[in-house]
Design an enzyme around this catalytic site. Structure first.
Site, PDB file in Angstrom:
ATOM      1  N   CYS A   1     132.902  62.622  -6.590  1.00 36.41           N
ATOM      2  CA  CYS A   1     132.057  61.988  -5.483  1.00 36.41           C
ATOM      3  C   CYS A   1     130.271  61.607  -4.901  1.00 36.41           C
ATOM      4  O   CYS A   1     130.195  62.475  -4.863  1.00 36.41           O
ATOM      5  CB  CYS A   1     132.600  62.952  -3.878  1.00 36.41           C
TER       6      CYS A   1
ATOM      7  N   CYS B   1     129.591  61.707  -1.903  1.00 33.16           N
ATOM      8  CA  CYS B   1     128.765  62.399  -1.268  1.00 33.16           C
ATOM      9  C   CYS B   1     127.467  63.313  -1.758  1.00 33.16           C
ATOM     10  O   CYS B   1     126.810  64.248  -1.278  1.00 33.16           O
ATOM     11  CB  CYS B   1     130.071  64.320  -1.081  1.00 33.16           C
ATOM     12  N   ASP B   2     127.323  63.276  -3.223  1.00 32.10           N
ATOM     13  CA  ASP B   2     126.741  64.362  -4.023  1.00 32.10           C
ATOM     14  C   ASP B   2     125.296  63.484  -4.541  1.00 32.10           C
ATOM     15  O   ASP B   2     124.379  64.188  -5.688  1.00 32.10           O
ATOM     16  CB  ASP B   2     127.357  64.663  -5.410  1.00 32.10           C
TER      17      ASP B   2
END
Ligand code: NAP
Length: 323
Positions: free
Chosen positions: A145, A148-149
């Site tokens: 992701c 997200c990261d």
């Protein structure tokens, strides 16, 4: 947490399994048809769409819309019409002899939710490469992701594995942070839509390594590099990167269905044009179905059709159909 208004003694008209765009659209339609509807979602509402940065091809948004924003609106809309959301993982479905009742078991609870019809909108889960280091370094440089990261990879090089729409979109998103994004693709050209390819090729931080597969992801405590193999020449190289983002497609996760509906050889649900499965009263929509085009807009279309079919099925059972 379960909504207090949700009652396991009640027989709901519809249970929707999965809260991505297909399930949310189905919820909007069944709730507007005044069918009592609960939606059961395993993790978080939105499915893959909520992890997507900007969606450029959902009609109505000339400049695109953030996946999370679009999902937020869909969820609000479904809930405003009466869809109740329950969090938990469906682990099996059983059928009652009497009254066409379907029983949906969630987590390890022995008391099921009950309903007359089911709409499966369970989506998919991300495919893994299956090479040494992938699971070991998940969360330590290996990610599935970018939204997200991505911010953890400022000013360092990263690799993106895959050549489809997701790999290219997420790769471009990562250029906001990473010093360099290597796209590692097993073929000599990309699968992604042409407009995405054009954008990627213009981005100076992106370099595509064609005909390349990952043999290993390595490091001490965190990812430090990837061993690559060129499948045309057999040449093996080391690529020094701090992150490896894997976007090589999705696979259905429909174990909870067992054999109650027909599936394709690659494990997707087979539906007809009304989104009916092989089992009466069970409909399916979105990416868990066997089909060619998997987009938010097609998931929504499927969800509307599945809801309409479920509505007619339920009304027929109750003797209320407006034929
Ligand atoms: P995808 O289109 O199936 O692409 C997966 C990519 O990963 C392909 O390039 C594939 O290579 C590669 N791949 C598969 N298995 C591999 C393996 N074991 N090792 C190395 N590479 C592997 O999947 P996606 O990009 O995740 O997209 C999923 C769906 O969502 C697609 O239908 C896509 O069109 C849709 N989507 C659309 C948009 C948009 O329109 N804006 C955005 C996101 C997603 P090959 O090409 O050789 O098969």
């Amino acid at each position: 947490m379960d909504d207090e208004s949700i009652n396991k003694a009640e027989i709901y008209d519809v249970i929707i399994i999965g809260g991505g765009p297909a399930g949310l659209t189905a919820g909007i339609y069944t709730s507007r048809a005044r069918l009592s509807t609960i939606m059961i979602e395993k993790l978080g509402i939105g499915g893959q769409a909520v992890l997507t940065d900007k969606i450029e091809n959902y009609p109505g948004f000339k400049d695109g819309i953030y996946g999370a924003e679009l999902i937020h609106h869909m969820q609000e809309q479904a809930e405003s019409f009466g869809t109740n959301i329950v969090y938990g993982e469906v682990n099996r479905i059983e059928f009652s002899e009497e009254g066409n009742i379907k029983k949906v078991f969630v987590d390890d609870d022995t008391v099921p939710y009950q309903c007359l019809s089911i709409i499966i909108a369970a989506g998919n889960e991300q495919r893994k490469i299956g090479v040494p280091g992938e699971s070991e370094f998940t969360g330590k440089g290996v990610s599935y992701c970018a939204t997200c990261d991505g911010a953890f990879f400022r000013n360092v090089p990263v690799a993106v594995i895959g050549g489809g729409d997701v790999a290219i979109e997420e790769g471009m998103f990562l250029t906001r942070f990473a010093s360099k994004v290597y796209i590692i693709h097993r073929r000599d050209r990309l699968r992604a839509t042409k407009i995405l390819q054009e954008k990627a090729f213009k981005n100076e931080r992106i370099e595509v390594l064609y005909n390349s597969v990952v043999d290993e992801i390595y490091g001490q405590n965190m990812v430090e590099g990837i061993k690559l193999k060129n499948i045309k020449t057999g040449e093996k190289t080391d690529l020094s990167v701090n992150g490896a983002f894997v976007f090589i497609g999705y696979i259905p996760n429909l174990d909870f269905l067992g054999t109650i509906v027909k599936k394709s050889d690659d494990n997707y649900i087979i539906v007809d044009k009304e989104m009916a499965t092989s089992r009466e009263g069970i409909f399916a929509c979105g990416d868990c179905c066997k089909k060619n085009l998997k987009q938010v807009v097609t998931a929504c279309g499927d969800g509307a059709t599945a809801a309409f079919s479920a509505q007619h099925y339920v009304e027929r059972l109750k003797g209320e159909e407006y034929a």
